[in-house]
Motif scaffolding. Structure first.
Motif, PDB file in Angstrom:
ATOM      1  N   GLN A   4      36.095 -15.782  43.963  1.00  0.00           N
ATOM      2  CA  GLN A   4      36.850 -15.045  42.957  1.00  0.00           C
ATOM      3  C   GLN A   4      36.933 -15.863  41.686  1.00  0.00           C
ATOM      4  O   GLN A   4      37.059 -17.093  41.725  1.00  0.00           O
ATOM      5  CB  GLN A   4      38.256 -14.720  43.459  1.00  0.00           C
ATOM      6  CG  GLN A   4      39.062 -13.855  42.486  1.00  0.00           C
ATOM      7  CD  GLN A   4      40.408 -13.443  43.064  1.00  0.00           C
ATOM      8  OE1 GLN A   4      40.658 -13.630  44.247  1.00  0.00           O
ATOM      9  NE2 GLN A   4      41.270 -12.890  42.224  1.00  0.00           N
ATOM     10  N   ALA A  17      31.133  -6.421  38.014  1.00  0.00           N
ATOM     11  CA  ALA A  17      32.173  -6.091  38.992  1.00  0.00           C
ATOM     12  C   ALA A  17      33.069  -7.285  39.278  1.00  0.00           C
ATOM     13  O   ALA A  17      34.303  -7.159  39.281  1.00  0.00           O
ATOM     14  CB  ALA A  17      31.525  -5.585  40.284  1.00  0.00           C
ATOM     15  N   ILE A  18      32.486  -8.449  39.504  1.00  0.00           N
ATOM     16  CA  ILE A  18      33.300  -9.623  39.826  1.00  0.00           C
ATOM     17  C   ILE A  18      34.134 -10.057  38.623  1.00  0.00           C
ATOM     18  O   ILE A  18      35.273 -10.507  38.768  1.00  0.00           O
ATOM     19  CB  ILE A  18      32.408 -10.778  40.350  1.00  0.00           C
ATOM     20  CG1 ILE A  18      33.275 -11.865  41.000  1.00  0.00           C
ATOM     21  CG2 ILE A  18      31.557 -11.378  39.233  1.00  0.00           C
ATOM     22  CD1 ILE A  18      32.478 -12.909  41.750  1.00  0.00           C
ATOM     23  N   ASN A  75      35.315  -7.929  36.243  1.00  0.00           N
ATOM     24  CA  ASN A  75      36.387  -6.953  36.088  1.00  0.00           C
ATOM     25  C   ASN A  75      37.467  -7.123  37.153  1.00  0.00           C
ATOM     26  O   ASN A  75      38.657  -6.966  36.878  1.00  0.00           O
ATOM     27  CB  ASN A  75      35.811  -5.534  36.124  1.00  0.00           C
ATOM     28  CG  ASN A  75      35.072  -5.186  34.845  1.00  0.00           C
ATOM     29  OD1 ASN A  75      35.101  -5.937  33.874  1.00  0.00           O
ATOM     30  ND2 ASN A  75      34.395  -4.055  34.829  1.00  0.00           N
ATOM     31  N   ARG A  76      37.049  -7.436  38.394  1.00  0.00           N
ATOM     32  CA  ARG A  76      38.040  -7.680  39.450  1.00  0.00           C
ATOM     33  C   ARG A  76      38.904  -8.892  39.097  1.00  0.00           C
ATOM     34  O   ARG A  76      40.107  -8.919  39.377  1.00  0.00           O
ATOM     35  CB  ARG A  76      37.342  -7.909  40.792  1.00  0.00           C
ATOM     36  CG  ARG A  76      36.797  -6.647  41.426  1.00  0.00           C
ATOM     37  CD  ARG A  76      36.526  -6.866  42.907  1.00  0.00           C
ATOM     38  NE  ARG A  76      35.588  -7.941  43.148  1.00  0.00           N
ATOM     39  CZ  ARG A  76      34.268  -7.788  43.215  1.00  0.00           C
ATOM     40  NH1 ARG A  76      33.739  -6.578  43.053  1.00  0.00           N
ATOM     41  NH2 ARG A  76      33.474  -8.812  43.449  1.00  0.00           N
ATOM     42  N   VAL A 134      41.556  -7.738  36.630  1.00  0.00           N
ATOM     43  CA  VAL A 134      42.579  -6.942  37.314  1.00  0.00           C
ATOM     44  C   VAL A 134      43.544  -7.871  38.044  1.00  0.00           C
ATOM     45  O   VAL A 134      44.773  -7.673  38.025  1.00  0.00           O
ATOM     46  CB  VAL A 134      41.926  -5.939  38.294  1.00  0.00           C
ATOM     47  CG1 VAL A 134      42.988  -5.283  39.174  1.00  0.00           C
ATOM     48  CG2 VAL A 134      41.150  -4.878  37.530  1.00  0.00           C
ATOM     49  N   ALA A 135      43.007  -8.915  38.685  1.00  0.00           N
ATOM     50  CA  ALA A 135      43.856  -9.867  39.397  1.00  0.00           C
ATOM     51  C   ALA A 135      44.726 -10.686  38.439  1.00  0.00           C
ATOM     52  O   ALA A 135      45.805 -11.149  38.835  1.00  0.00           O
ATOM     53  CB  ALA A 135      42.991 -10.802  40.238  1.00  0.00           C
ATOM     54  N   GLY A 176      39.424  -1.002  36.652  1.00  0.00           N
ATOM     55  CA  GLY A 176      39.109  -0.719  38.038  1.00  0.00           C
ATOM     56  C   GLY A 176      37.973   0.261  38.199  1.00  0.00           C
ATOM     57  O   GLY A 176      37.284   0.261  39.226  1.00  0.00           O
ATOM     58  N   ARG A 181      37.295  -5.501  29.693  1.00  0.00           N
ATOM     59  CA  ARG A 181      37.597  -6.854  30.140  1.00  0.00           C
ATOM     60  C   ARG A 181      37.731  -7.805  28.952  1.00  0.00           C
ATOM     61  O   ARG A 181      38.680  -8.588  28.865  1.00  0.00           O
ATOM     62  CB  ARG A 181      36.502  -7.349  31.079  1.00  0.00           C
ATOM     63  CG  ARG A 181      36.710  -8.777  31.559  1.00  0.00           C
ATOM     64  CD  ARG A 181      35.536  -9.279  32.361  1.00  0.00           C
ATOM     65  NE  ARG A 181      34.451  -9.759  31.518  1.00  0.00           N
ATOM     66  CZ  ARG A 181      33.229  -9.275  31.523  1.00  0.00           C
ATOM     67  NH1 ARG A 181      32.920  -8.257  32.304  1.00  0.00           N
ATOM     68  NH2 ARG A 181      32.290  -9.786  30.744  1.00  0.00           N
TER      69      ARG A 181
END
Length: 632
Positions: free
Chosen positions: A311, A546-547, A549-550, A553-554, A592, A600
């Motif tokens: 992450q 994707a990684i 954007n995740r 979000v976190a 998401g 982002r």
């Protein structure tokens, strides 16, 4: 990584005691922990030289390195090939006088003081890879490689520059001169600042030649010329290193750097040991490239150190990065970890493949082909793009060409004017609603009032290469990387930013770069026999959307906490405290579902701005400064 700092009295008066205290104390303390004792001595020493002291010879301090040492020695600038770069700079000054900087090629910033004429020259390399900042206060020019060293001078008022913030954070623009602090400036890339009793002046000493054209008879000659320049770029970066790391992803670009460096070691043209390091991502994810690392290991019989990443975080190191760079900054938290690992292996520098995608997979030359009515070549190259990028829809390349043709058909000034008028009518299309109207208005004004550089380019492709070379967006990304390297105690090297390599690509026909319609075809052909075939013929590219954007979000709860109460950017009138939470919630939903990076970048830009404000204005005693600046 030794920085330079100092001061120069334009009125020939002796420095005040507080000036000397700053030189001996504050500047050295600011650099502590990020440079060796010898480097800190160099950093403070140049300032002591910029005052009347009876000396007759010029003195110089240089941060970075010269790439054309042999050329300088050949024309008589020193006879000792082991002489330090500073000695060659002084010889160049003695030979050519004030125009000495035009004869230097490399990655550098420098300060040269001439006691006889009482003149100070500050200069940075044409690509701005090594920054040098300055300010003027009470007849004194204060300069340093790091903004915070200047801010520590007792007569420098620490105030933010709203235009600088608007341009950098909202417009993603950096003119190379303005900073985010009022009255503190950067010597622009390719410029020299001369300070004397008569005042200060800025002039551009070097630029790319937009009229230059290189034409060969065959594709093979272009490949040979590119290969020679690429090999030279790699050798230049590691010339003085005893051990160098290469950040290898498994992509064509970074793998080419690594394999070329290994080849140079085997030939004896590089004396440094070369170590490969890689950030690896979850197996089976779009970012997983481990199979290509294994290809290199098998072909070269070496081992590449892997740092697993499950992450990412973007803001974990933002405050430390801001402290070093002086700007709102961000990078993956895994990057400083990678750099620290390289440093622990004994490496003093690390090579990075940054910018290769931009300079080795151009498409603006398709506009030039259309203008020459070479329709078949355009169609063949579009088909080649699709065939060699199997994870990208062919529609993407057609849309890019359509947009480029529209821009080429409309005069650039008219296009910019129309876009600015549209943005004024609906600023929410490009600027998040969490910024105040005043800051958005400043950003719009700066965009509308921006002037063209006045250069006339032979081709659309040449103009695009010039824009990449002088890009503020890429320049700020590079400064963030360098700041992360400073934190880890390692120098970050970017061979694809080599001046001679860029000048060559700018001057050749664009279709030669994507030779035969193959993206990065010139590099792929030049690396034949050096790069494993599985990588040289690779048709996929890792996707980190994707990684990334995740990760954001976190991080949203942390960003919301930053703006829960007492946010410095809100008190300063830069961010709308009432709108920010609702807008963050809306952007969180977009992140998401999004398959692009825009949302982002906007969210991370907001977080990095607040962390920068807290670093320089966030202490309780400094909050009054924020409020006072907002009122004015």
């Amino acid at each position: 990584m030794a920085g330079i700092s100092g001061l120069f009295k334009t009125d020939r008066c002796l420095p005040q005691q507080e000036d000397l205290d700053w030189l001996e104390g504050n500047a050295r303390e600011e650099l502590a922990g990020e440079a060796s004792a010898a480097e800190r001595h160099t950093a403070a020493g140049i300032g002591l030289l910029c005052r009347p002291n009876g000396a007759s010879s010029a003195r110089v301090s240089l941060d970075g390195r010269l790439d054309n040492r042999q050329d300088l020695i050949k024309v008589g600038c020193g006879a000792d090939r082991h002489a330090p770069d500073e000695a060659l700079v002084l010889s160049a000054y003695e030979r050519w006088g004030p125009d000495f900087v035009t004869h230097l090629n490399g990655e550098f910033s420098l300060a040269l003081f001439e006691p006889r004429s009482h003149r100070l020259t500050l200069a940075t390399d044409p690509l701005g890879d090594r920054r040098l900042y300055y300010t003027q206060t009470s007849g004194t020019v204060v300069f340093a490689s790091k903004i915070r060293v200047i801010l520590s001078h007792p007569r420098v008022r620490v105030r933010f520059d709203e235009d600088g913030i608007a341009d950098r954070v909202l417009n993603g623009f950096d003119d190379g001169h303005r900073t985010c602090f009022e009255g503190v400036f950067s010597v622009p890339p390719g410029y020299q600042l001369v300070a004397s009793e008569g005042g200060t002046s800025l002039r551009k000493y070097w630029d790319f030649d937009p009229r230059r054209e290189i034409r060969y008879r065959s594709a093979g000659e272009y490949v040979d010329a590119f290969r020679s320049l690429f090999e030279q770029a790699v050798r230049r970066k590691v010339a003085n290193a005893s051990a160098v790391a290469v950040a290898v992803s498994g992509g064509v670009d970074s793998s080419s750097l690594f394999c070329q460096a290994l080849t140079d070691v085997s030939r004896g043209s590089i004396q440094a040991s070369v170590k490969g390091l890689s950030l690896t991502f979850p197996e089976g994810s779009p970012a997983d490239e481990r199979v290509f690392l294994e290809e290199i290991e098998k072909a070269r019989h070496i081992s590449i150190a892997r740092l697993p990443v499950s992450q990412l975080r973007h803001l974990a190191d933002s405050r430390r990065l801001a402290r070093v760079s002086g700007f709102p900054s961000t990078t993956w938290d895994a990057v400083p970890s990678l750099y620290s690992h390289a440093q622990a292996l004994g490496c003093t520098s690390i090579m990075d493949g940054f910018l290769a995608d931009q300079i080795l997979f151009p498409n603006n030359y398709l506009v030039d082909l259309v203008k020459r009515m070479r329709w078949t070549a355009v169609a063949n190259h579009l088909r080649g793009f699709a065939a060699w990028n199997i994870t990208v829809s062919p529609r993407v390349f057609r849309n890019q060409l359509r947009s480029a043709l529209i821009r080429a058909a409309v005069p650039r000034r008219l296009f910019r004017l129309a876009r600015s008028v549209g943005n004024r009518a609906r600023p929410e299309r490009i600027y998040p609603k969490w910024y105040t109207r005043r800051l958005v208005q400043r950003a719009l004004d700066l965009t509308l009032n921006r002037t063209e550089n006045g250069l006339h380019f032979q081709t659309s492709q040449g103009r695009r290469y010039y824009e990449i070379a002088s890009s503020a967006v890429y320049g700020s990304m590079i400064q963030d990387r360098r700041a992360a390297g400073t934190i880890a105690g390692i120098d970050v090297l970017i061979p694809f930013r080599d001046r001679d390599l860029l000048a060559f690509l700018m001057a050749i026909p664009g279709e030669m770069v994507n030779l035969g319609g193959v993206p990065k075809g010139l590099l792929r052909e030049a690396m034949r026999g050096v790069l494993p075939e599985a990588i040289r013929n690779r048709r996929t590219k890792a996707d980190f959307t994707a990684i990334n954007n995740r990760a954001v979000v976190a991080e949203l709860p942390f960003i919301r906490t930053l703006f829960s109460e007492g946010a410095c950017s809100v008190e300063a009138g830069l961010v709308d405290g009432d709108a920010v939470h609702a807008q963050l919630a809306a952007f969180g939903g977009r992140l998401g579902e999004s398959d692009n990076a825009l949302a982002r970048r906007l969210v991370i830009g907001l977080g990095s701005l607040e962390l920068w404000m807290r670093e320089f204005f966030g202490d309780p005693d400094e909050r009054a400064t924020c409020r006072h600046a907002a009122k004015n």
